[in-house]
Design an enzyme around this catalytic site. Structure first.
Site, PDB file in Angstrom:
ATOM      1  N   GLU A  70    -108.940 -68.175 -51.483  1.00  0.00           N
ATOM      2  CA  GLU A  70    -109.122 -68.146 -50.120  1.00  0.00           C
ATOM      3  C   GLU A  70    -110.453 -68.877 -49.961  1.00  0.00           C
ATOM      4  OE1 GLU A  70    -109.216 -63.589 -48.889  1.00  0.00           O
ATOM      5  OE2 GLU A  70    -108.095 -63.559 -50.973  1.00  0.00           O
ATOM      6  N   HIS A 116    -104.884 -66.643 -45.916  1.00  0.00           N
ATOM      7  CA  HIS A 116    -104.775 -65.541 -46.935  1.00  0.00           C
ATOM      8  C   HIS A 116    -103.081 -65.392 -47.543  1.00  0.00           C
ATOM      9  CE1 HIS A 116    -105.206 -61.646 -49.069  1.00  0.00           C
ATOM     10  NE2 HIS A 116    -106.685 -61.636 -48.588  1.00  0.00           N
ATOM     11  N   HIS A 175    -112.135 -58.207 -43.772  1.00  0.00           N
ATOM     12  CA  HIS A 175    -111.151 -59.170 -42.990  1.00  0.00           C
ATOM     13  C   HIS A 175    -111.431 -59.032 -41.357  1.00  0.00           C
ATOM     14  CE1 HIS A 175    -110.141 -61.007 -46.380  1.00  0.00           C
ATOM     15  NE2 HIS A 175    -109.065 -60.000 -46.626  1.00  0.00           N
TER      16      HIS A 175
END
Length: 383
Positions: free
Chosen positions: A348, A212, A138
């Protein structure tokens, strides 16, 4: 001439008809005022944090802030019209600092994993901070989209939404280029949360950005999501190795526990001894969306029979990561509830993980003069 009794009766009938019409009109009219509210929510990095509350005409309510673009709560009606918060999160800013599970956040520059924290672009190798074993997850460690304060403003075009903007500077978390990022949340009267992404850069750079949020359609804190029924518009997925990095294969889901091409309970096969489920401790996989073109494509549908809530996710992206909260271990308490393994799921929308190291995957490289556009729609209804 009409007798007095009949005139009185007529007036009574007319009054009753008027009242019936008024009641019916009230039942078909919006019960809520569409509105945007903004309030201070603390400070971080010396900057003010603003909390926005968006409400549509059906009472569906979103709360989001400019720290990390985080969605704190999402109140959605069930089949009886009762509202419940269906996303995991916290009631205070402090709960999100730090935010190891990325609850409700915008994630990037590169959502998901990059193997060994390295990639090569135009002959140059870039090294990123590793925060997931040997991987970068991420976007890195410090100046990632989930941990920075975004500039913010309410939409001024009559729409019910918020615009977040952020300049990710050249070299931030090891990525090249000054990346100008814009993310817009819009709440529609069709009970849709629309997330629009837009970016430009002055150097070629990888970009993969996603939202998210962790969902539990029965309501956050009500237990696990194993009885939720999932359909994925995906005939293939990207299997992973022991580091949860794609092997490069696009494997058919048919004949595997990852086949959600027809509605299936999330928990029906989650503990089967299939290598991919063992490696990920459940579902944590990128699915290849079946696409007919470049526009919005329905990627996923989730149904909770207890509440009747339905979530449909449409996207312009080529992939969708289905994650079952496998690493929620009871160490995070939000909104008065301890969050445990499989208490929520994530969907996602994204490009494929580790794409910069897989030339056969759809490219994630954004070049100067180009504009990155992506859209995801979360639509809520009942059954």
């Amino acid at each position: 001439m009409m007798p007095t009794r009949l005139r009185t009766l007529s007036r009574a009938v007319l009054l009753e008809l008027f009242l019936c019409g008024w009641i019916l009109a009230q039942g078909t009219s919006p019960k809520h005022q569409q509105e945007i509210q903004k309030q201070p929510f603390g400070t971080q990095d010396g900057r003010s944090i603003n909390l926005y509350t968006l409400t549509n005409s059906h009472g569906l309510q979103l709360r989001a802030m400019n720290y990390g673009g985080i969605i704190l709560s999402l109140r959605v009606p069930d089949r009886k019209g009762q509202l419940a918060d269906i996303v995991l999160g916290h009631d205070t800013l402090d709960g999100y600092i730090p935010n190891p599970p990325y609850l409700g956040a915008i994630v990037g520059r590169y959502a998901n994993r990059i193997a060994n924290g390295t990639f090569t672009l135009d002959g140059k190798t870039y090294t990123l901070p590793r925060n997931n074993g040997s991987n970068t997850l991420h976007g890195g460690v410090k100046r990632t989209f989930d941990k920075v304060v975004w500039d913010d403003e309410a939409l001024s075009n009559g729409k019910n939404g918020i615009v977040f903007t952020y300049l990710s500077k050249d070299g931030e978390e090891g990525f090249p280029g000054n990346l100008e990022m814009k993310v817009t949340y819009t709440l529609t009267d069709e009970n849709e949360l629309v997330v629009d992404y837009e970016a430009s850069t002055d150097k070629a750079t990888p970009i993969n950005v996603s939202q998210h949020s962790y969902f539990n359609l029965a309501g956050e804190g009500t237990g696990d999501i194993l009885n939720h029924e999932l359909t994925l518009n995906a005939d293939r997925f990207t299997p992973v190795n022991s580091n949860l990095i794609p092997t490069g294969e696009l494997r058919p889901v048919k004949g595997t526990p990852l086949d959600f091409t027809t509605s299936t309970k999330i928990g029906a096969r989650i503990d089967e001894p299939y290598d991919q489920l063992v490696l990920a401790k459940g579902y944590d996989h990128n699915f290849v969306v079946n696409r007919k073109g470049d526009g919005l494509e329905l990627a996923a549908r989730v149904y909770d029979s207890t509440s009747g809530r339905v979530l449909e996710v449409s996207t312009t992206q080529p992939g969708i990561q289905f994650y079952t909260g496998n690493f929620l271990d009871g160490t995070v308490t939000g909104k008065g509830h301890v969050y445990k393994k499989r208490d929520a799921f994530c969907l996602e929308t994204q490009h494929f993980p580790d794409s910069p190291n897989h030339p056969d995957f759809p490219s994630t490289i954004l070049k100067p003069g180009e504009t990155f556009h992506s859209k995801t729609v979360f639509k809520f209804s009942t059954k």
